[in-house]
Motif scaffolding. Structure first.
Motif, PDB file in Angstrom:
ATOM      1  N   GLY A 192       0.821  -1.206   0.000  1.00  0.00           N
ATOM      2  CA  GLY A 192       0.000   0.000   0.000  1.00  0.00           C
ATOM      3  C   GLY A 192       0.853   1.253   0.000  1.00  0.00           C
ATOM      4  O   GLY A 192       0.503   2.257  -0.620  1.00  0.00           O
ATOM      5  N   ASP A 193       1.986   1.202   0.689  1.00  0.00           N
ATOM      6  CA  ASP A 193       2.909   2.337   0.697  1.00  0.00           C
ATOM      7  C   ASP A 193       3.416   2.629  -0.709  1.00  0.00           C
ATOM      8  O   ASP A 193       3.481   3.784  -1.133  1.00  0.00           O
ATOM      9  N   ALA A 194       3.786   1.585  -1.436  1.00  0.00           N
ATOM     10  CA  ALA A 194       4.297   1.765  -2.794  1.00  0.00           C
ATOM     11  C   ALA A 194       3.240   2.419  -3.682  1.00  0.00           C
ATOM     12  O   ALA A 194       3.564   3.299  -4.489  1.00  0.00           O
ATOM     13  N   LYS A 195       1.998   2.008  -3.528  1.00  0.00           N
ATOM     14  CA  LYS A 195       0.932   2.610  -4.334  1.00  0.00           C
ATOM     15  C   LYS A 195       0.737   4.074  -3.965  1.00  0.00           C
ATOM     16  O   LYS A 195       0.538   4.928  -4.833  1.00  0.00           O
ATOM     17  N   ARG A 196       0.801   4.385  -2.661  1.00  0.00           N
ATOM     18  CA  ARG A 196       0.638   5.775  -2.247  1.00  0.00           C
ATOM     19  C   ARG A 196       1.758   6.651  -2.812  1.00  0.00           C
ATOM     20  O   ARG A 196       1.512   7.767  -3.275  1.00  0.00           O
ATOM     21  N   ILE A 197       2.993   6.147  -2.779  1.00  0.00           N
ATOM     22  CA  ILE A 197       4.108   6.909  -3.334  1.00  0.00           C
ATOM     23  C   ILE A 197       3.940   7.082  -4.843  1.00  0.00           C
ATOM     24  O   ILE A 197       4.185   8.150  -5.401  1.00  0.00           O
TER      25      ILE A 197
END
Length: 253
Positions: free
Chosen positions: A7-12
Motif C-alpha cells: 500500500g505504501d508503494a501505491k501511495r508513493i
C-alpha cells in the motif's frame, strides 16, 4: 493497524503522479508535506535547509499550516548543533532515513533542545528524510509524531518517500526553474510566501489564494502582511512593483 508495504508503494506512486501533473509549481512542496503527514502518518513535517558550517538555517515549508507561524527558524538557530539526527548527517553524509530513537541517548531526551522543541511545536518522536545537498549543508524533511515511535514499516515508507523527494527536486529544477529570478531567501521570503506573491501577481484575492494553496484565507492574508513587511511596502501595488524590481517574480508581460 499498520498499512501493508504494498500500500505504501501505491501511495508513493500516486503522489509522484500527482506531482508531475501539478500545473502550479508553487504547490509541489506544500503538497508533499501534506501527503507525508497523512500517509505516514505523523503530526508534522518540515523541510529544512541548513548551513552547518555557519550554524544557520531555515525551515522552508511545512505541514500542518500552523507551522508557518511557529518559531522554527529560532529553534534551528538555537539548537541545530545539539540535534542528534542533524549531527549524524553532518558528520557522516549518510542519506538513510533514520529515527531519533536510533541516534539519541538520554542526554537528548533530558536536554534543553528537546524541551524547547516540545514546548514550541510539540515535537516528540522524529524521523528524518535527508536529501541531496552541497558539502557543509543539510537539506531534508524532519517528521514528528507524539507518543509512539516509528516502526520498520514507517522506515520502509520513508525510504520510498526519500527517493521521491530527490526526484521531485530534480523535476522541479528541470520543469519550473527560473534562473533569471532572484533567490527569495536573500530577502528572507519563504517558499510559501513566494507562492502567495506569485498569486498576488495574478490579481487574486486572499480567499482565492487560500483555495489555490490549500490554506485558510486568514493565513493567506498573514503571508501577504509578512511579504509587505519584508519588502518594505504597505500595499499590493507597491509590493508587486518592488517584487518586479528585485527580480522575485517575472516581469509583467
Amino acid at each position: 493497524m499498520e498499512a501493508a508495504p504494498g500500500g505504501d508503494a501505491k501511495r508513493i506512486h500516486d503522489l509522484a503522479l500527482q506531482i508531475i501533473t501539478e500545473k502550479q509549481p508553487v504547490r509541489v512542496w506544500p503538497l508533499l508535506m501534506e501527503r507525508l503527514t497523512a500517509d505516514l502518518p505523523c503530526d508534522l513535517a518540515v523541510l529544512i535547509d541548513l548551513n552547518w558550517a555557519a550554524g544557520t538555517g531555515h525551515a522552508l515549508t511545512g505541514s500542518p499550516d500552523w507551522l508557518h507561524e511557529a518559531p522554527l527558524d529560532a529553534l534551528i538557530h538555537a539548537h541545530m548543533r545539539s540535534h542528534p539526527l542533524l549531527r549524524h548527517y553532518a558528520r557522516t553524509r549518510d542519506r538513510t532515513p533514520l529515527t531519533m530513537d536510533e541516534v539519541a541517548d538520554d542526554r537528548w531526551w533530558k536536554g534543553e533542545a528537546y524541551r524547547a522543541g516540545k514546548d514550541a511545536i510539540g515535537i516528540d518522536r522524529q524521523l528524518a528524510l535527508p536529501l541531496g545537498s552541497a558539502p557543509g549543508r543539510i537539506r531534508g524533511v524532519i517528521m514528528s509524531r507524539s507518543g509512539r515511535g516509528f516502526s520498520e514499516r514507517d522506515l520502509e515508507y520513508a525510504a520510498l518517500a526519500r527517493s521521491l523527494l530527490d526526484t521531485v527536486e530534480a523535476h522541479e529544477a528541470a520543469a519550473f526553474a527560473r534562473p533569471a529570478l532572484a533567490d527569495p531567501a536573500d530577502y528572507k521570503i519563504t517558499p510559501r510566501e513566494r507562492a502567495v506573491l506569485t498569486l498576488l501577481c495574478e490579481g487574486l484575492t486572499a480567499h482565492v489564494i487560500g483555495t489555490r494553496l490549500g490554506i485558510k484565507p486568514a493565513t493567506a492574508t498573514k503571508h501577504t502582511e509578512n511579504l509587505y513587511r519584508k519588502l518594505g511596502v504597505h500595499d499590493r501595488v507597491a509590493a508587486l512593483r518592488k517584487a518586479h524590481y528585485l527580480g522575485l517574480v517575472p516581469p509583467p508581460s
